[in-house]
Design a protein around this motif. Structure first.
Motif, PDB file in Angstrom:
ATOM      1  N   LEU A   1      10.806   4.882  -3.355  1.00 34.78           N
ATOM      2  CA  LEU A   1      10.440   3.086  -2.536  1.00 34.78           C
ATOM      3  C   LEU A   1      11.887   2.276  -2.098  1.00 34.78           C
ATOM      4  CD1 LEU A   1       8.981   1.854  -5.831  1.00 34.78           C
ATOM      5  CD2 LEU A   1       7.845   2.466  -3.923  1.00 34.78           C
ATOM      6  N   LEU A   2      13.111   3.766  -2.512  1.00 40.43           N
ATOM      7  CA  LEU A   2      13.856   3.451  -1.639  1.00 40.43           C
ATOM      8  C   LEU A   2      14.117   3.970  -0.235  1.00 40.43           C
ATOM      9  CD1 LEU A   2      17.094   2.549  -3.856  1.00 40.43           C
ATOM     10  CD2 LEU A   2      15.537   1.123  -3.390  1.00 40.43           C
TER      11      LEU A   2
ATOM     12  N   LEU B   1       2.633   5.904  -2.871  1.00 41.79           N
ATOM     13  CA  LEU B   1       3.644   7.024  -2.985  1.00 41.79           C
ATOM     14  C   LEU B   1       3.893   6.749  -4.742  1.00 41.79           C
ATOM     15  CD1 LEU B   1       6.675   6.130  -0.751  1.00 41.79           C
ATOM     16  CD2 LEU B   1       5.876   7.758  -0.529  1.00 41.79           C
ATOM     17  N   ILE B   2       3.635   6.075  -5.069  1.00 42.50           N
ATOM     18  CA  ILE B   2       3.676   6.458  -6.748  1.00 42.50           C
ATOM     19  C   ILE B   2       2.570   7.338  -7.279  1.00 42.50           C
ATOM     20  CG2 ILE B   2       2.989   5.006  -8.805  1.00 42.50           C
ATOM     21  CD1 ILE B   2       6.311   4.468  -7.886  1.00 42.50           C
ATOM     22  N   VAL B   3       1.157   7.072  -6.546  1.00 42.91           N
ATOM     23  CA  VAL B   3       0.120   8.079  -6.792  1.00 42.91           C
ATOM     24  C   VAL B   3       0.798   9.421  -6.404  1.00 42.91           C
ATOM     25  CG1 VAL B   3      -2.328   8.584  -6.622  1.00 42.91           C
ATOM     26  CG2 VAL B   3      -1.212   6.588  -6.706  1.00 42.91           C
ATOM     27  N   VAL B   4       1.193   9.386  -5.238  1.00 40.95           N
ATOM     28  CA  VAL B   4       2.032  10.795  -4.782  1.00 40.95           C
ATOM     29  C   VAL B   4       2.477  11.881  -5.563  1.00 40.95           C
ATOM     30  CG1 VAL B   4       4.183  12.154  -3.034  1.00 40.95           C
ATOM     31  CG2 VAL B   4       1.292  10.533  -2.484  1.00 40.95           C
ATOM     32  N   PHE B   5       4.072  10.310  -5.961  1.00 40.39           N
ATOM     33  CA  PHE B   5       4.638  10.786  -7.706  1.00 40.39           C
ATOM     34  C   PHE B   5       3.619  11.849  -8.758  1.00 40.39           C
ATOM     35  CE2 PHE B   5       5.730   9.022 -11.889  1.00 40.39           C
ATOM     36  CZ  PHE B   5       6.977  10.059 -12.055  1.00 40.39           C
TER      37      PHE B   5
ATOM     38  N   PHE C   1       2.511   3.214 -13.667  1.00 42.98           N
ATOM     39  CA  PHE C   1       3.585   2.522 -12.786  1.00 42.98           C
ATOM     40  C   PHE C   1       3.504   1.827 -12.470  1.00 42.98           C
ATOM     41  CE2 PHE C   1       4.875   6.971 -14.665  1.00 42.98           C
ATOM     42  CZ  PHE C   1       6.200   6.399 -14.707  1.00 42.98           C
ATOM     43  N   LEU C   2       1.452   1.378 -11.414  1.00 38.26           N
ATOM     44  CA  LEU C   2       1.639   0.960 -10.672  1.00 38.26           C
ATOM     45  C   LEU C   2       1.017  -0.160 -11.253  1.00 38.26           C
ATOM     46  CD1 LEU C   2      -1.700   3.475  -9.621  1.00 38.26           C
ATOM     47  CD2 LEU C   2       0.089   2.872  -8.073  1.00 38.26           C
TER      48      LEU C   2
ATOM     49  N   ALA D   1       1.383  -1.415  -0.362  1.00 42.01           N
ATOM     50  CA  ALA D   1       0.037  -0.475  -0.146  1.00 42.01           C
ATOM     51  C   ALA D   1       0.588   1.305   0.159  1.00 42.01           C
ATOM     52  CB  ALA D   1      -0.750  -0.042   1.578  1.00 42.01           C
ATOM     53  N   LEU D   2       1.960   1.159   0.671  1.00 41.41           N
ATOM     54  CA  LEU D   2       2.771   2.044   1.328  1.00 41.41           C
ATOM     55  C   LEU D   2       3.532   2.276   0.135  1.00 41.41           C
ATOM     56  CD1 LEU D   2       4.313   5.179   2.442  1.00 41.41           C
ATOM     57  CD2 LEU D   2       5.752   3.577   3.316  1.00 41.41           C
ATOM     58  N   ASP D   3       4.210   1.239  -1.004  1.00 41.86           N
ATOM     59  CA  ASP D   3       4.947   1.305  -2.612  1.00 41.86           C
ATOM     60  C   ASP D   3       3.480   2.362  -3.353  1.00 41.86           C
ATOM     61  OD1 ASP D   3       7.153   0.797  -1.658  1.00 41.86           O
ATOM     62  OD2 ASP D   3       6.428  -1.601  -2.588  1.00 41.86           O
TER      63      ASP D   3
END
Length: 144
Positions: A121-122, A31-35, A59-60, A26-28
């Motif tokens: 992600l890192l 963060l992709i949606v935030v990007f 990206f998702l 979920a966090l990954d």
């Protein structure tokens, strides 16, 4: 004096719970949606409820495939074993899907996406590792 394996083993080396796996995935994804949302905002794209998802979907999809290919659920917080290949796979597949659907893949975007997605992600995995190590040291008590 003996220590338990769980006290000396980093969280990324232990088997993750279902909640930890779901939280990491979920966090990954968040963060992709935030990007995508940051990118849309910086380019003054129309603000719509689904706009960030429209931008993020390649990206998702890359993230989902990368999670499957790397077996990320085994060690979702591991930086090198999971974070690094998930990052590279997410960006590479995301760019491939963008190219296949006639979305932009200009070099500056590829560079910014690679750096930003990598930091996201890192970054959370590095923070989790540092927090875990701090907790382990605190639980071990004062050093002599």
């Amino acid at each position: 004096m003996t220590t338990s394996a769980s006290a000396t083993t980093a969280p990324s080396a232990r088997r993750a719970s279902a909640a930890a796996i779901a939280g990491a995935l979920a966090l990954d994804a968040i963060l992709i949606v935030v990007f995508a949302a940051i990118g849309r905002e910086s380019h003054a794209r129309e603000a719509t409820l689904l706009g960030p998802l429209e931008t993020a979907w390649p990206f998702l999809a890359g993230l989902a495939i990368s999670w499957l290919l790397t077996l990320a659920w085994r060690r979702p917080a591991a930086i090198l074993r999971t974070g690094l290949p998930v990052w590279i796979g997410t960006v590479a597949l995301g760019m491939l899907f963008r190219a296949l659907t006639d979305q932009g893949t200009a070099l500056p975007f590829v560079i910014v996406a690679t750096l930003t997605v990598g930091a996201f992600l890192l970054g959370w995995r590095l923070i989790a590792l540092l927090v875990s190590r701090g907790r382990s040291r605190a639980a071990a008590g004062p050093q002599r």
